[in-house]
Design a protein around this motif. Sequence first.
Motif, PDB file in Angstrom:
ATOM      1  N   VAL A   2      -7.823  -5.277   7.944  1.00 27.67           N
ATOM      2  CA  VAL A   2      -6.888  -5.091   7.030  1.00 27.67           C
ATOM      3  C   VAL A   2      -5.901  -3.884   7.300  1.00 27.67           C
ATOM      4  O   VAL A   2      -6.358  -2.994   7.843  1.00 27.67           O
ATOM      5  CB  VAL A   2      -7.823  -4.759   5.776  1.00 27.67           C
ATOM      6  CG1 VAL A   2      -6.811  -4.608   4.522  1.00 27.67           C
ATOM      7  CG2 VAL A   2      -8.812  -5.919   5.337  1.00 27.67           C
ATOM      8  N   VAL A  15      -9.003   2.246  -2.617  1.00 27.30           N
ATOM      9  CA  VAL A  15      -7.964   1.765  -3.614  1.00 27.30           C
ATOM     10  C   VAL A  15      -8.168   2.385  -5.130  1.00 27.30           C
ATOM     11  O   VAL A  15      -9.169   2.079  -5.597  1.00 27.30           O
ATOM     12  CB  VAL A  15      -7.675   0.342  -3.587  1.00 27.30           C
ATOM     13  CG1 VAL A  15      -6.624  -0.208  -4.243  1.00 27.30           C
ATOM     14  CG2 VAL A  15      -7.761  -0.156  -1.995  1.00 27.30           C
ATOM     15  N   GLU A  67     -11.940   3.325   6.615  1.00 26.50           N
ATOM     16  CA  GLU A  67     -12.172   2.826   5.131  1.00 26.50           C
ATOM     17  C   GLU A  67     -10.813   3.332   4.416  1.00 26.50           C
ATOM     18  O   GLU A  67     -10.397   4.369   4.628  1.00 26.50           O
ATOM     19  CB  GLU A  67     -13.518   3.256   4.693  1.00 26.50           C
ATOM     20  CG  GLU A  67     -13.780   2.795   3.370  1.00 26.50           C
ATOM     21  CD  GLU A  67     -14.959   3.578   2.703  1.00 26.50           C
ATOM     22  OE1 GLU A  67     -15.842   2.628   2.445  1.00 26.50           O
ATOM     23  OE2 GLU A  67     -14.991   4.877   2.590  1.00 26.50           O
ATOM     24  N   ALA A  68     -10.669   2.474   3.486  1.00 20.63           N
ATOM     25  CA  ALA A  68      -9.595   3.160   2.491  1.00 20.63           C
ATOM     26  C   ALA A  68     -10.252   3.094   0.969  1.00 20.63           C
ATOM     27  O   ALA A  68     -10.989   1.883   0.910  1.00 20.63           O
ATOM     28  CB  ALA A  68      -8.502   2.209   2.504  1.00 20.63           C
ATOM     29  N   ARG A 122      -6.582   6.873   2.831  1.00 22.69           N
ATOM     30  CA  ARG A 122      -7.073   6.384   3.951  1.00 22.69           C
ATOM     31  C   ARG A 122      -7.653   7.628   4.600  1.00 22.69           C
ATOM     32  O   ARG A 122      -8.465   7.312   5.806  1.00 22.69           O
ATOM     33  CB  ARG A 122      -6.024   6.065   4.941  1.00 22.69           C
ATOM     34  CG  ARG A 122      -5.481   4.434   4.746  1.00 22.69           C
ATOM     35  CD  ARG A 122      -4.357   4.066   5.200  1.00 22.69           C
ATOM     36  NE  ARG A 122      -4.078   2.535   5.315  1.00 22.69           N
ATOM     37  CZ  ARG A 122      -4.326   1.683   6.232  1.00 22.69           C
ATOM     38  NH1 ARG A 122      -4.995   2.117   7.370  1.00 22.69           N
ATOM     39  NH2 ARG A 122      -4.239   0.486   6.037  1.00 22.69           N
ATOM     40  N   VAL A 143     -12.231  -0.426   0.566  1.00 22.78           N
ATOM     41  CA  VAL A 143     -11.816  -1.493   1.171  1.00 22.78           C
ATOM     42  C   VAL A 143     -11.925  -1.002   2.990  1.00 22.78           C
ATOM     43  O   VAL A 143     -11.756   0.021   3.303  1.00 22.78           O
ATOM     44  CB  VAL A 143     -10.328  -2.105   1.302  1.00 22.78           C
ATOM     45  CG1 VAL A 143     -10.011  -2.710   2.173  1.00 22.78           C
ATOM     46  CG2 VAL A 143     -10.060  -2.206  -0.112  1.00 22.78           C
ATOM     47  N   SER A 144     -12.748  -1.970   3.995  1.00 24.57           N
ATOM     48  CA  SER A 144     -13.111  -1.638   4.843  1.00 24.57           C
ATOM     49  C   SER A 144     -11.778  -1.950   6.007  1.00 24.57           C
ATOM     50  O   SER A 144     -11.079  -3.193   5.686  1.00 24.57           O
ATOM     51  CB  SER A 144     -14.236  -2.615   5.538  1.00 24.57           C
ATOM     52  OG  SER A 144     -14.285  -2.400   6.976  1.00 24.57           O
ATOM     53  N   LEU A 145     -11.510  -0.994   7.050  1.00 20.67           N
ATOM     54  CA  LEU A 145     -10.302  -1.016   7.772  1.00 20.67           C
ATOM     55  C   LEU A 145     -10.685  -1.724   9.123  1.00 20.67           C
ATOM     56  O   LEU A 145     -10.075  -1.537  10.216  1.00 20.67           O
ATOM     57  CB  LEU A 145      -9.370   0.037   7.804  1.00 20.67           C
ATOM     58  CG  LEU A 145      -8.793   0.527   6.477  1.00 20.67           C
ATOM     59  CD1 LEU A 145      -8.169   1.886   6.413  1.00 20.67           C
ATOM     60  CD2 LEU A 145      -7.988  -0.520   5.665  1.00 20.67           C
ATOM     61  N   SER A 163      -3.502   4.205  -2.346  1.00 24.01           N
ATOM     62  CA  SER A 163      -4.943   4.201  -1.717  1.00 24.01           C
ATOM     63  C   SER A 163      -5.004   5.517  -0.915  1.00 24.01           C
ATOM     64  O   SER A 163      -4.203   6.218  -0.705  1.00 24.01           O
ATOM     65  CB  SER A 163      -4.778   2.945  -0.615  1.00 24.01           C
ATOM     66  OG  SER A 163      -4.519   1.857  -1.371  1.00 24.01           O
ATOM     67  N   SER A 188      -4.248  -2.283   2.291  1.00 26.60           N
ATOM     68  CA  SER A 188      -5.489  -2.298   1.183  1.00 26.60           C
ATOM     69  C   SER A 188      -5.076  -3.034   0.070  1.00 26.60           C
ATOM     70  O   SER A 188      -5.770  -3.857  -0.813  1.00 26.60           O
ATOM     71  CB  SER A 188      -6.194  -1.081   0.954  1.00 26.60           C
ATOM     72  OG  SER A 188      -5.133  -0.090   0.817  1.00 26.60           O
ATOM     73  N   GLU A 196       0.732  -1.155  -0.117  1.00 25.94           N
ATOM     74  CA  GLU A 196       0.007  -0.026   0.019  1.00 25.94           C
ATOM     75  C   GLU A 196       0.862   1.400   0.022  1.00 25.94           C
ATOM     76  O   GLU A 196       1.975   1.434   0.811  1.00 25.94           O
ATOM     77  CB  GLU A 196      -1.170  -0.099   1.150  1.00 25.94           C
ATOM     78  CG  GLU A 196      -1.802   1.190   1.186  1.00 25.94           C
ATOM     79  CD  GLU A 196      -2.822   1.257   2.404  1.00 25.94           C
ATOM     80  OE1 GLU A 196      -2.834   2.401   3.194  1.00 25.94           O
ATOM     81  OE2 GLU A 196      -3.387   0.223   2.749  1.00 25.94           O
TER      82      GLU A 196
END
Length: 281
Positions: A122, A62, A59-60, A74, A90-92, A72, A125, A5
């Motif tokens: 995660v 990408v 959340e991120a 963030r 993508v959920s963090l 990415s 990502s 990332e």
Amino acid sequence: MNLHERTAWHVNGFLALGVALALFAWSAYGIYNKQIGSALPLGLFVLMLPGFFTVQPNEARVLVFLGRYTGSVRQEGFHFANPLALKKPVSLKVHNFTSEKLKVNDAMGNPIEIAAVVVWRVVDSAKALFAVENYKEFVAIQSETALRTLASRYPYDAPEGERSLRENPEEIAEELKREVQFRLEVAGVEVLEARLTHLAYAPEIAQAMLRRQQAKAVVAARRLIVEGAVGMVKEALEMLKSEGVVELDEERKAAMVNNLLVALVSENQAQPVLNAGTLYA
């Protein structure tokens, strides 16, 4: 390709929105006044629209441009980035995976039922999206595989001093965490905790194993009782000798030891027998 990332180029969405509105106003003014070239700012305005996006907390996004990973984002909030790039979320957040009750054989070949919960999130990502097909399914499958592997290394129950699944829950949990983390490293996933939630013998041998555990407990208790009784008899003989209460020959000592051990070790309360003498001198 070894992906990691990295931060994608992006700007504050409100600044970019101001530029887009200025282009729209310029285009509208040109169209109203029938000026040549007014379509250019309108085209730029339309082109900018797909570049706006928001990032929720934990959340991120990408970014993928023409099939290549470009970075990415963030930072939560309203952003603008390459309008031609795909922006995949993508959920963090922290997730829980609870396995089904798995039926496996322990280190001694006994069938057991075992289940665990894995807490994960995660942390990369790019790896989560591109290193594996579906990172959530990957977590589930690899967690169950690690649990099966761990269960086959240790017995359900073991003699004192040896590690077992039942007697060493904290050590087993740490080893399970390391095992799962090793398998999920490729997917950019961090394991926060892993712990057994269910552990039992399989139904077909549960009753037999319960009887074995009960027998072992009875033997251990008997051993403790005998050790205590022997110590008490030894102390009694030494006190009689030191106090000079009575002198006992070897035969009488043996009889006394036998009587004391019977009285101390017997499950039922000992019944005293009084010697009242005989009718004849």
